[in-house]
Design a protein around this motif. Structure first.
Motif, PDB file in Angstrom:
ATOM      1  N   CYS A  87       0.815  -1.213   0.000  1.00 42.59           N
ATOM      2  CA  CYS A  87       0.000   0.000   0.000  1.00 42.59           C
ATOM      3  C   CYS A  87       0.849   1.264   0.000  1.00 42.59           C
ATOM      4  CB  CYS A  87      -0.886   0.046   1.248  1.00 42.59           C
ATOM      5  SG  CYS A  87      -1.986  -1.353   1.409  1.00 42.59           S
ATOM      6  N   ARG A  88       0.241   2.321  -0.514  1.00 38.49           N
ATOM      7  CA  ARG A  88       0.784   3.672  -0.419  1.00 38.49           C
ATOM      8  C   ARG A  88      -0.060   4.383   0.621  1.00 38.49           C
ATOM      9  NH1 ARG A  88      -0.397   8.516  -3.416  1.00 38.49           N
ATOM     10  NH2 ARG A  88      -1.965   7.309  -4.520  1.00 38.49           N
ATOM     11  N   ILE A  89       0.599   4.917   1.657  1.00 41.75           N
ATOM     12  CA  ILE A  89      -0.120   5.573   2.748  1.00 41.75           C
ATOM     13  C   ILE A  89       0.296   7.036   2.854  1.00 41.75           C
ATOM     14  CG2 ILE A  89      -0.432   3.443   4.081  1.00 41.75           C
ATOM     15  CD1 ILE A  89       1.868   4.399   5.900  1.00 41.75           C
ATOM     16  N   GLY A  90      -0.565   7.844   3.440  1.00 36.71           N
ATOM     17  CA  GLY A  90      -0.250   9.243   3.696  1.00 36.71           C
ATOM     18  C   GLY A  90       0.272   9.392   5.111  1.00 36.71           C
ATOM     19  N   VAL A  91       1.539   9.769   5.249  1.00 39.10           N
ATOM     20  CA  VAL A  91       2.150   9.886   6.573  1.00 39.10           C
ATOM     21  C   VAL A  91       1.867  11.258   7.162  1.00 39.10           C
ATOM     22  CG1 VAL A  91       4.295   9.759   7.878  1.00 39.10           C
ATOM     23  CG2 VAL A  91       3.941   8.245   5.936  1.00 39.10           C
ATOM     24  N   ASN A  92       2.221  12.286   6.454  1.00 38.88           N
ATOM     25  CA  ASN A  92       1.897  13.655   6.826  1.00 38.88           C
ATOM     26  C   ASN A  92       1.065  14.234   5.692  1.00 38.88           C
ATOM     27  OD1 ASN A  92       3.367  13.629   9.266  1.00 38.88           O
ATOM     28  ND2 ASN A  92       5.267  13.969   8.147  1.00 38.88           N
ATOM     29  N   GLU A  93       0.752  15.502   5.770  1.00 38.46           N
ATOM     30  CA  GLU A  93      -0.061  16.098   4.726  1.00 38.46           C
ATOM     31  C   GLU A  93       0.572  15.984   3.352  1.00 38.46           C
ATOM     32  OE1 GLU A  93      -1.281  20.072   5.630  1.00 38.46           O
ATOM     33  OE2 GLU A  93      -1.917  19.515   7.642  1.00 38.46           O
ATOM     34  N   ARG A  94       1.891  16.060   3.285  1.00 31.04           N
ATOM     35  CA  ARG A  94       2.560  16.057   1.986  1.00 31.04           C
ATOM     36  C   ARG A  94       3.503  14.883   1.781  1.00 31.04           C
ATOM     37  NH1 ARG A  94       3.379  22.244   0.358  1.00 31.04           N
ATOM     38  NH2 ARG A  94       1.514  23.002   1.368  1.00 31.04           N
ATOM     39  N   GLN A  95       3.597  13.991   2.739  1.00 32.62           N
ATOM     40  CA  GLN A  95       4.518  12.863   2.608  1.00 32.62           C
ATOM     41  C   GLN A  95       3.740  11.560   2.449  1.00 32.62           C
ATOM     42  OE1 GLN A  95       7.010  12.975   6.086  1.00 32.62           O
ATOM     43  NE2 GLN A  95       8.543  14.225   5.056  1.00 32.62           N
ATOM     44  N   GLU A  96       4.334  10.670   1.682  1.00 30.62           N
ATOM     45  CA  GLU A  96       3.770   9.347   1.474  1.00 30.62           C
ATOM     46  C   GLU A  96       4.831   8.307   1.803  1.00 30.62           C
ATOM     47  OE1 GLU A  96       2.555   9.228  -2.576  1.00 30.62           O
ATOM     48  OE2 GLU A  96       0.935  10.658  -2.280  1.00 30.62           O
ATOM     49  N   ALA A  97       4.364   7.111   2.109  1.00 29.96           N
ATOM     50  CA  ALA A  97       5.271   5.997   2.373  1.00 29.96           C
ATOM     51  C   ALA A  97       4.651   4.736   1.783  1.00 29.96           C
ATOM     52  CB  ALA A  97       5.503   5.829   3.869  1.00 29.96           C
ATOM     53  N   PHE A  98       5.494   3.743   1.573  1.00 30.20           N
ATOM     54  CA  PHE A  98       5.024   2.460   1.077  1.00 30.20           C
ATOM     55  C   PHE A  98       5.195   1.431   2.185  1.00 30.20           C
ATOM     56  CE2 PHE A  98       6.079   4.893  -2.647  1.00 30.20           C
ATOM     57  CZ  PHE A  98       4.982   4.664  -3.456  1.00 30.20           C
ATOM     58  N   VAL A  99       4.143   0.676   2.441  1.00 29.12           N
ATOM     59  CA  VAL A  99       4.155  -0.318   3.511  1.00 29.12           C
ATOM     60  C   VAL A  99       3.528  -1.611   3.009  1.00 29.12           C
ATOM     61  CG1 VAL A  99       4.044   1.366   5.395  1.00 29.12           C
ATOM     62  CG2 VAL A  99       1.929   0.438   4.446  1.00 29.12           C
ATOM     63  N   LYS A 100       3.806  -2.661   3.761  1.00 27.42           N
ATOM     64  CA  LYS A 100       3.139  -3.937   3.541  1.00 27.42           C
ATOM     65  C   LYS A 100       2.241  -4.165   4.749  1.00 27.42           C
ATOM     66  CE  LYS A 100       5.813  -7.535   3.606  1.00 27.42           C
ATOM     67  NZ  LYS A 100       6.674  -8.671   3.271  1.00 27.42           N
ATOM     68  N   LEU A 101       0.940  -4.321   4.517  1.00 30.36           N
ATOM     69  CA  LEU A 101      -0.006  -4.648   5.580  1.00 30.36           C
ATOM     70  C   LEU A 101      -0.303  -6.134   5.484  1.00 30.36           C
ATOM     71  CD1 LEU A 101      -2.505  -1.673   5.191  1.00 30.36           C
ATOM     72  CD2 LEU A 101      -0.499  -1.826   6.666  1.00 30.36           C
ATOM     73  N   VAL A 102      -0.137  -6.833   6.592  1.00 31.01           N
ATOM     74  CA  VAL A 102      -0.290  -8.285   6.606  1.00 31.01           C
ATOM     75  C   VAL A 102      -1.469  -8.653   7.497  1.00 31.01           C
ATOM     76  CG1 VAL A 102       0.834 -10.489   7.081  1.00 31.01           C
ATOM     77  CG2 VAL A 102       2.202  -8.544   6.296  1.00 31.01           C
ATOM     78  N   PHE A 103      -2.479  -9.278   6.890  1.00 35.56           N
ATOM     79  CA  PHE A 103      -3.653  -9.745   7.624  1.00 35.56           C
ATOM     80  C   PHE A 103      -3.524 -11.243   7.826  1.00 35.56           C
ATOM     81  CE2 PHE A 103      -8.090 -11.435   7.397  1.00 35.56           C
ATOM     82  CZ  PHE A 103      -8.496 -10.984   8.627  1.00 35.56           C
ATOM     83  N   THR A 104      -3.523 -11.680   9.095  1.00 32.41           N
ATOM     84  CA  THR A 104      -3.444 -13.097   9.425  1.00 32.41           C
ATOM     85  C   THR A 104      -4.863 -13.608   9.615  1.00 32.41           C
ATOM     86  OG1 THR A 104      -1.339 -12.719  10.518  1.00 32.41           O
ATOM     87  CG2 THR A 104      -2.446 -14.797  11.000  1.00 32.41           C
ATOM     88  N   LYS A 105      -5.291 -14.507   8.737  1.00 32.82           N
ATOM     89  CA  LYS A 105      -6.672 -14.985   8.757  1.00 32.82           C
ATOM     90  C   LYS A 105      -6.995 -15.792  10.013  1.00 32.82           C
ATOM     91  CE  LYS A 105      -7.544 -15.051   3.820  1.00 32.82           C
ATOM     92  NZ  LYS A 105      -7.994 -15.868   2.691  1.00 32.82           N
ATOM     93  N   GLU A 106      -6.037 -16.561  10.489  1.00 32.57           N
ATOM     94  CA  GLU A 106      -6.271 -17.441  11.635  1.00 32.57           C
ATOM     95  C   GLU A 106      -6.614 -16.664  12.910  1.00 32.57           C
ATOM     96  OE1 GLU A 106      -3.153 -20.001  13.962  1.00 32.57           O
ATOM     97  OE2 GLU A 106      -3.800 -21.105  12.181  1.00 32.57           O
ATOM     98  N   THR A 107      -5.926 -15.541  13.129  1.00 31.53           N
ATOM     99  CA  THR A 107      -6.126 -14.762  14.359  1.00 31.53           C
ATOM    100  C   THR A 107      -6.838 -13.439  14.113  1.00 31.53           C
ATOM    101  OG1 THR A 107      -3.937 -13.761  14.079  1.00 31.53           O
ATOM    102  CG2 THR A 107      -4.075 -15.740  15.464  1.00 31.53           C
ATOM    103  N   CYS A 108      -7.123 -13.118  12.850  1.00 37.87           N
ATOM    104  CA  CYS A 108      -7.759 -11.843  12.463  1.00 37.87           C
ATOM    105  C   CYS A 108      -6.977 -10.650  13.007  1.00 37.87           C
ATOM    106  CB  CYS A 108      -9.210 -11.792  12.923  1.00 37.87           C
ATOM    107  SG  CYS A 108     -10.269 -12.922  12.032  1.00 37.87           S
ATOM    108  N   THR A 109      -5.653 -10.700  12.856  1.00 42.35           N
ATOM    109  CA  THR A 109      -4.798  -9.605  13.313  1.00 42.35           C
ATOM    110  C   THR A 109      -4.089  -8.973  12.124  1.00 42.35           C
ATOM    111  OG1 THR A 109      -2.976 -11.139  13.740  1.00 42.35           O
ATOM    112  CG2 THR A 109      -4.406 -10.594  15.598  1.00 42.35           C
TER     113      THR A 109
END
Length: 104
Positions: A76-98
């Motif tokens: 994903c591309r996320i908005g960190v501050n009003e003018r800054q962006e960052a790229f992250v990996k969001l990991v959803f674990t189905k077994e624990t819904c975390t």
């Protein structure tokens, strides 16, 4: 005597999840087919302050298994501050819904 055929694993195990993991809360949509679409993140900083982060764009999603546990990774591309962006990996674990976040 007959031939015994053993089933082949339908998945490849990706080993262990790499990187610095941060526990997060994630507001997401679940489609009727079970697909997850992250929309926003709530994360705690080192001082204990909570931050709401907008997910601007989901670039790719991939189902993987880490140590036999099924996960869905969203790049994903996320908005960190009003003018800054960052790229992250969001990991959803189905077994624990975390949810966990890995900065790229």
């Amino acid at each position: 005597m007959g031939l015994i055929i053993t089933p082949v694993n339908e998945y490849t195990d990706a080993g262990e999840l790499q990187g610095i993991l941060q526990d997060i809360a994630c507001g997401c949509w679940f489609t009727q087919n079970g697909k997850t679409i992250p929309k926003l993140i709530r994360a705690m900083d080192e001082r204990g302050g909570m931050h709401t982060i907008q997910v601007l764009e989901v670039l790719a999603s991939e189902t993987k298994r880490y140590s036999g546990i099924e996960t869905v990774e969203h790049f994903c591309r996320i908005g960190v501050n009003e003018r800054q962006e960052a790229f992250v990996k969001l990991v959803f674990t189905k077994e624990t819904c975390t949810w966990k976040m890995v900065f790229l």
